[in-house]
Write an enzyme that holds these catalytic residues in place. Structure first.
Site, PDB file in Angstrom:
ATOM      1  N   GLU A 138      67.161  18.169  58.952  1.00 16.34           N
ATOM      2  CA  GLU A 138      66.806  16.968  59.417  1.00 16.34           C
ATOM      3  C   GLU A 138      68.230  16.059  60.020  1.00 16.34           C
ATOM      4  O   GLU A 138      68.949  15.966  59.295  1.00 16.34           O
ATOM      5  CB  GLU A 138      66.333  16.191  58.151  1.00 16.34           C
ATOM      6  CG  GLU A 138      65.962  14.540  58.507  1.00 16.34           C
ATOM      7  CD  GLU A 138      65.440  13.747  57.390  1.00 16.34           C
ATOM      8  OE1 GLU A 138      64.734  12.726  57.581  1.00 16.34           O
ATOM      9  OE2 GLU A 138      65.475  14.214  56.385  1.00 16.34           O
ATOM     10  N   ASP A 183      69.302   9.425  56.739  1.00 13.53           N
ATOM     11  CA  ASP A 183      68.310  10.204  56.073  1.00 13.53           C
ATOM     12  C   ASP A 183      68.774  11.608  56.540  1.00 13.53           C
ATOM     13  O   ASP A 183      68.530  12.064  57.865  1.00 13.53           O
ATOM     14  CB  ASP A 183      66.930   9.891  56.500  1.00 13.53           C
ATOM     15  CG  ASP A 183      65.783  10.534  55.912  1.00 13.53           C
ATOM     16  OD1 ASP A 183      66.051  11.688  55.064  1.00 13.53           O
ATOM     17  OD2 ASP A 183      64.387  10.484  56.169  1.00 13.53           O
ATOM     18  N   HIS A 191      58.510  16.252  48.244  1.00 17.14           N
ATOM     19  CA  HIS A 191      58.964  15.094  47.564  1.00 17.14           C
ATOM     20  C   HIS A 191      59.744  15.589  46.347  1.00 17.14           C
ATOM     21  O   HIS A 191      59.414  14.471  45.312  1.00 17.14           O
ATOM     22  CB  HIS A 191      58.206  13.996  47.480  1.00 17.14           C
ATOM     23  CG  HIS A 191      57.962  13.374  49.024  1.00 17.14           C
ATOM     24  ND1 HIS A 191      56.980  12.410  49.217  1.00 17.14           N
ATOM     25  CD2 HIS A 191      58.549  13.591  50.198  1.00 17.14           C
ATOM     26  CE1 HIS A 191      57.183  12.142  50.771  1.00 17.14           C
ATOM     27  NE2 HIS A 191      57.902  12.686  51.118  1.00 17.14           N
ATOM     28  N   GLU A 230      63.311  16.355  62.042  1.00 18.46           N
ATOM     29  CA  GLU A 230      62.985  17.173  60.837  1.00 18.46           C
ATOM     30  C   GLU A 230      61.997  18.188  60.436  1.00 18.46           C
ATOM     31  O   GLU A 230      61.358  18.061  59.818  1.00 18.46           O
ATOM     32  CB  GLU A 230      62.908  16.294  59.594  1.00 18.46           C
ATOM     33  CG  GLU A 230      61.926  15.375  59.531  1.00 18.46           C
ATOM     34  CD  GLU A 230      61.748  14.524  58.145  1.00 18.46           C
ATOM     35  OE1 GLU A 230      62.012  14.963  57.205  1.00 18.46           O
ATOM     36  OE2 GLU A 230      61.820  13.191  58.436  1.00 18.46           O
ATOM     37  N   ASP A 242      63.603  -5.879  28.947  1.00 16.87           N
ATOM     38  CA  ASP A 242      64.500  -7.074  29.559  1.00 16.87           C
ATOM     39  C   ASP A 242      65.593  -6.509  30.630  1.00 16.87           C
ATOM     40  O   ASP A 242      66.584  -7.202  30.799  1.00 16.87           O
ATOM     41  CB  ASP A 242      65.189  -7.862  28.554  1.00 16.87           C
ATOM     42  CG  ASP A 242      66.059  -7.069  27.571  1.00 16.87           C
ATOM     43  OD1 ASP A 242      66.125  -5.925  27.810  1.00 16.87           O
ATOM     44  OD2 ASP A 242      66.868  -7.910  26.767  1.00 16.87           O
ATOM     45  N   ARG A 245      64.087  23.007  55.445  1.00 19.68           N
ATOM     46  CA  ARG A 245      64.211  21.621  56.129  1.00 19.68           C
ATOM     47  C   ARG A 245      65.323  21.308  56.953  1.00 19.68           C
ATOM     48  O   ARG A 245      66.519  21.530  56.155  1.00 19.68           O
ATOM     49  CB  ARG A 245      63.661  20.591  55.776  1.00 19.68           C
ATOM     50  CG  ARG A 245      63.267  19.481  56.426  1.00 19.68           C
ATOM     51  CD  ARG A 245      62.213  18.325  55.740  1.00 19.68           C
ATOM     52  NE  ARG A 245      62.673  17.877  54.484  1.00 19.68           N
ATOM     53  CZ  ARG A 245      61.950  18.004  53.403  1.00 19.68           C
ATOM     54  NH1 ARG A 245      61.348  18.911  53.296  1.00 19.68           N
ATOM     55  NH2 ARG A 245      62.869  17.460  52.338  1.00 19.68           N
ATOM     56  N   HIS A 273      61.622   4.863  55.952  1.00 24.51           N
ATOM     57  CA  HIS A 273      60.519   5.038  56.702  1.00 24.51           C
ATOM     58  C   HIS A 273      60.193   3.904  57.178  1.00 24.51           C
ATOM     59  O   HIS A 273      59.638   2.955  56.695  1.00 24.51           O
ATOM     60  CB  HIS A 273      59.167   5.707  56.023  1.00 24.51           C
ATOM     61  CG  HIS A 273      59.320   7.116  55.391  1.00 24.51           C
ATOM     62  ND1 HIS A 273      58.760   7.675  54.174  1.00 24.51           N
ATOM     63  CD2 HIS A 273      60.130   8.160  56.056  1.00 24.51           C
ATOM     64  CE1 HIS A 273      59.098   8.761  54.117  1.00 24.51           C
ATOM     65  NE2 HIS A 273      59.950   9.172  54.962  1.00 24.51           N
ATOM     66  N   HIS A 281      60.165  10.147  61.813  1.00 25.45           N
ATOM     67  CA  HIS A 281      59.803   8.892  61.195  1.00 25.45           C
ATOM     68  C   HIS A 281      60.799   7.969  61.982  1.00 25.45           C
ATOM     69  O   HIS A 281      61.923   8.212  62.130  1.00 25.45           O
ATOM     70  CB  HIS A 281      59.338   8.905  59.726  1.00 25.45           C
ATOM     71  CG  HIS A 281      60.327   9.307  59.169  1.00 25.45           C
ATOM     72  ND1 HIS A 281      61.740   8.381  58.757  1.00 25.45           N
ATOM     73  CD2 HIS A 281      60.836  10.187  58.278  1.00 25.45           C
ATOM     74  CE1 HIS A 281      62.474   8.876  58.006  1.00 25.45           C
ATOM     75  NE2 HIS A 281      61.990   9.996  57.667  1.00 25.45           N
ATOM     76  N   ASP A 329      67.725  16.659  50.495  1.00 25.70           N
ATOM     77  CA  ASP A 329      67.179  15.638  51.303  1.00 25.70           C
ATOM     78  C   ASP A 329      67.721  14.439  50.770  1.00 25.70           C
ATOM     79  O   ASP A 329      67.247  13.861  49.722  1.00 25.70           O
ATOM     80  CB  ASP A 329      65.710  15.503  51.548  1.00 25.70           C
ATOM     81  CG  ASP A 329      65.188  14.465  52.639  1.00 25.70           C
ATOM     82  OD1 ASP A 329      65.876  13.634  52.889  1.00 25.70           O
ATOM     83  OD2 ASP A 329      64.160  14.762  53.005  1.00 25.70           O
ATOM     84  N   TYR A 374      57.762  26.096  54.824  1.00 20.51           N
ATOM     85  CA  TYR A 374      57.844  26.236  53.477  1.00 20.51           C
ATOM     86  C   TYR A 374      56.693  27.321  53.050  1.00 20.51           C
ATOM     87  O   TYR A 374      55.373  27.002  53.379  1.00 20.51           O
ATOM     88  CB  TYR A 374      57.314  24.749  52.748  1.00 20.51           C
ATOM     89  CG  TYR A 374      57.923  23.809  53.408  1.00 20.51           C
ATOM     90  CD1 TYR A 374      59.149  23.092  52.966  1.00 20.51           C
ATOM     91  CD2 TYR A 374      57.304  22.838  54.687  1.00 20.51           C
ATOM     92  CE1 TYR A 374      59.897  21.980  53.397  1.00 20.51           C
ATOM     93  CE2 TYR A 374      58.074  22.037  55.252  1.00 20.51           C
ATOM     94  CZ  TYR A 374      59.329  21.600  54.655  1.00 20.51           C
ATOM     95  OH  TYR A 374      60.037  20.471  55.174  1.00 20.51           O
ATOM     96  N   HIS A 423      54.032  18.561  57.649  1.00 18.53           N
ATOM     97  CA  HIS A 423      54.386  17.080  58.163  1.00 18.53           C
ATOM     98  C   HIS A 423      54.611  17.073  59.315  1.00 18.53           C
ATOM     99  O   HIS A 423      55.140  17.857  60.053  1.00 18.53           O
ATOM    100  CB  HIS A 423      55.499  16.836  57.094  1.00 18.53           C
ATOM    101  CG  HIS A 423      56.704  17.736  57.105  1.00 18.53           C
ATOM    102  ND1 HIS A 423      57.756  17.189  57.916  1.00 18.53           N
ATOM    103  CD2 HIS A 423      57.295  18.528  56.325  1.00 18.53           C
ATOM    104  CE1 HIS A 423      58.710  18.250  58.057  1.00 18.53           C
ATOM    105  NE2 HIS A 423      58.468  18.976  56.750  1.00 18.53           N
TER     106      HIS A 423
END
Length: 447
Positions: free
Chosen positions: A417, A274, A246, A394, A43, A415, A364, A357, A263, A398, A353
């Site tokens: 961004e 972002d 991710h 960004e 619940d 990275r 996104h 975006h 990130d 890697y 990547h």
């Protein structure tokens, strides 16, 4: 209960513009539900967050609400929402109710949600088209089918529900792509809060901490400056974890000599920020780390220079991968020529990547990356950028452990961004409240 005022003008203008598009296509009715509650376990529900398209047209944030727009000889904007319920409000908090919603949000009509099933079949009759979200959940689909069946019965063959059903999302996506002044103000505030959170995490970081401790620093800074929530699950990744795109903040320990990639961004008044930054756990980049970090920073700067009105969506990506690919060759990560590496896509082993975006109500955000017509058999051209669009920039690199990779680069994930608002002259980086250059990061971490 006294609520802060709502500027209804932007929402009314968006409904008007959408209705104009529907009339231009022959008229019709648009039906849109907000997001339902989602059960976490038993619940206990997840924290509620309204549907972005619904909020864009209404400003209304309560659950169990529907918007109906009738576009024709006379436009109507009708809200269905929860009725006032004093006893339930003791447990769940204030409900606006139809009467207050009508006055507060500027609809033409407002009714209790209990009246929805009774009123919708009649509203569907004689409409040339029904516009709805094709991505709506099953509960929406079932009700729409029932309303159409009931409308057929009510019409008795003389009046009919819409024969044409179209997806509402592409129309709203194009509208949402260019932000107005109020949206930009909210996104600037989200950017400021998020940049401050990243700076706080940099100052707090030290070897021996856990990733989740840095996540806590971010969340504290978000909330204490008025952000409603994180815009997405925060990525806090140390060492090899930074090579997982991710990765979720976990319990790994920050180690001396490793990098940390964060990130993270907050949501302010429903709009997302972002930001990604990468920094050394001990406050000092070593040689290989600095070489790859400066490469990513140079790629980002090339992408920023390619982000301006009239430039295509993909220009920034092409500028970034050209810099990254050359750097991979220079550092011995790849072999061959620049043109050969770009043509073969060999660089995607270390950069897999896109460079950005859309950003807005969703992290996104909606909007097609291609626009216009194409020749038969060819892809549509990339969309041209225009003032008011907001996107991320960004680039990253890697490098995982492998026999054919120089050992000095193993397990380095980087990275950088930022959130870019396209302006008349170029673009404004709204998230530069946290340093980007390696020397500036080291100086901040020494404070």
């Amino acid at each position: 209960m006294s609520l802060p005022p709502v500027d209804i003008a932007p929402y009314a203008d968006r409904r008007r513009r959408l209705s104009e598009q529907l009339r231009a296509a022959g008229g019709g009715i648009a039906i849109l539900a907000t997001a339902p509650h989602a059960v976490r376990n038993r619940d206990t529900e997840y924290p509620y967050r309204h549907d972005s398209d619904f909020f864009y047209l209404t400003g209304f944030t309560e659950p169990e609400a529907w918007l109906v727009l009738v576009a024709g000889a006379s436009d109507r904007a009708i809200l269905f929402c929860r009725a006032k319920h004093p006893e339930q409000e003791i447990w769940e908090g204030y409900r606006c109710g139809p009467e207050a919603a009508l006055e507060r949000y500027g609809f033409d009509e407002a009714h209790a949600i209990d009246e929805l099933d009774d009123m919708l079949p009649a509203l569907l009759l004689d409409q040339p088209a029904l516009y709805r979200s094709f991505a709506a959940g099953g509960h929406v689909e079932r009700r729409l089918r029932r309303w159409q069946a009931e409308a057929e019965q009510q019409g008795r063959g003389r009046r009919r529900p819409p024969a044409r059903v179209q997806d509402l999302r592409p129309l709203l996506a194009d509208m949402r792509l260019v932000k107005d002044a109020g949206e930009i103000a909210a996104m600037r505030q989200a950017a400021r809060i998020s940049a401050g959170a990243h700076a706080r995490a940099m100052r707090a970081a030290r070897p021996g901490m856990h990733e989740y401790e840095l996540e806590a620093e971010l969340l504290y800074e978000f909330r204490r400056h008025g952000a409603q929530a994180p815009a997405y699950p925060s990525i806090v990744a140390t060492g090899a974890n930074a090579c997982v795109l991710h990765y979720a903040a976990g319990d790994a320990v920050l180690r001396d000599g490793e990098l940390v990639l964060i990130d993270a961004g907050c949501e302010y008044d429903s709009y997302a920020a972002d930001i990604t930054r990468t920094f050394p756990a001990n406050g000092r980049f070593n040689g290989p780390q600095r070489a790859l970090y400066d490469l990513v920073a140079a790629a980002q700067e090339a992408a920023v220079q390619a982000t301006a009105p009239g430039r295509s969506w993909n220009d920034a990506h092409e500028a970034a991968i050209r810099v990254l690919a050359q750097g991979m060759l220079d550092e011995g990560l790849l072999q061959g020529s620049l043109d050969g590496v770009l043509e073969s896509g060999a660089y995607t082993r270390f950069y897999m990547h896109h460079t950005g975006h859309w950003l807005g109500l969703d992290v996104h955000d909606v909007g097609d990356y291609r626009g216009g017509e194409s020749a038969p058999g060819a892809e549509r051209p990339w969309r041209a950028l225009a003032p008011g669009m907001v996107l991320t920039i960004e680039p990253g690199i890697y490098v995982r452990e492998a026999d054919d990779v120089p050992r000095r680069f193993w397990d380095i994930g980087i990275r950088i961004e930022d959130d870019a608002l396209v302006t008349a002259e170029g673009c404004e980086l709204m998230t530069r409240g946290v340093p980007v250059q390696a020397r500036e990061i080291e100086a901040l971490m020494r404070e």
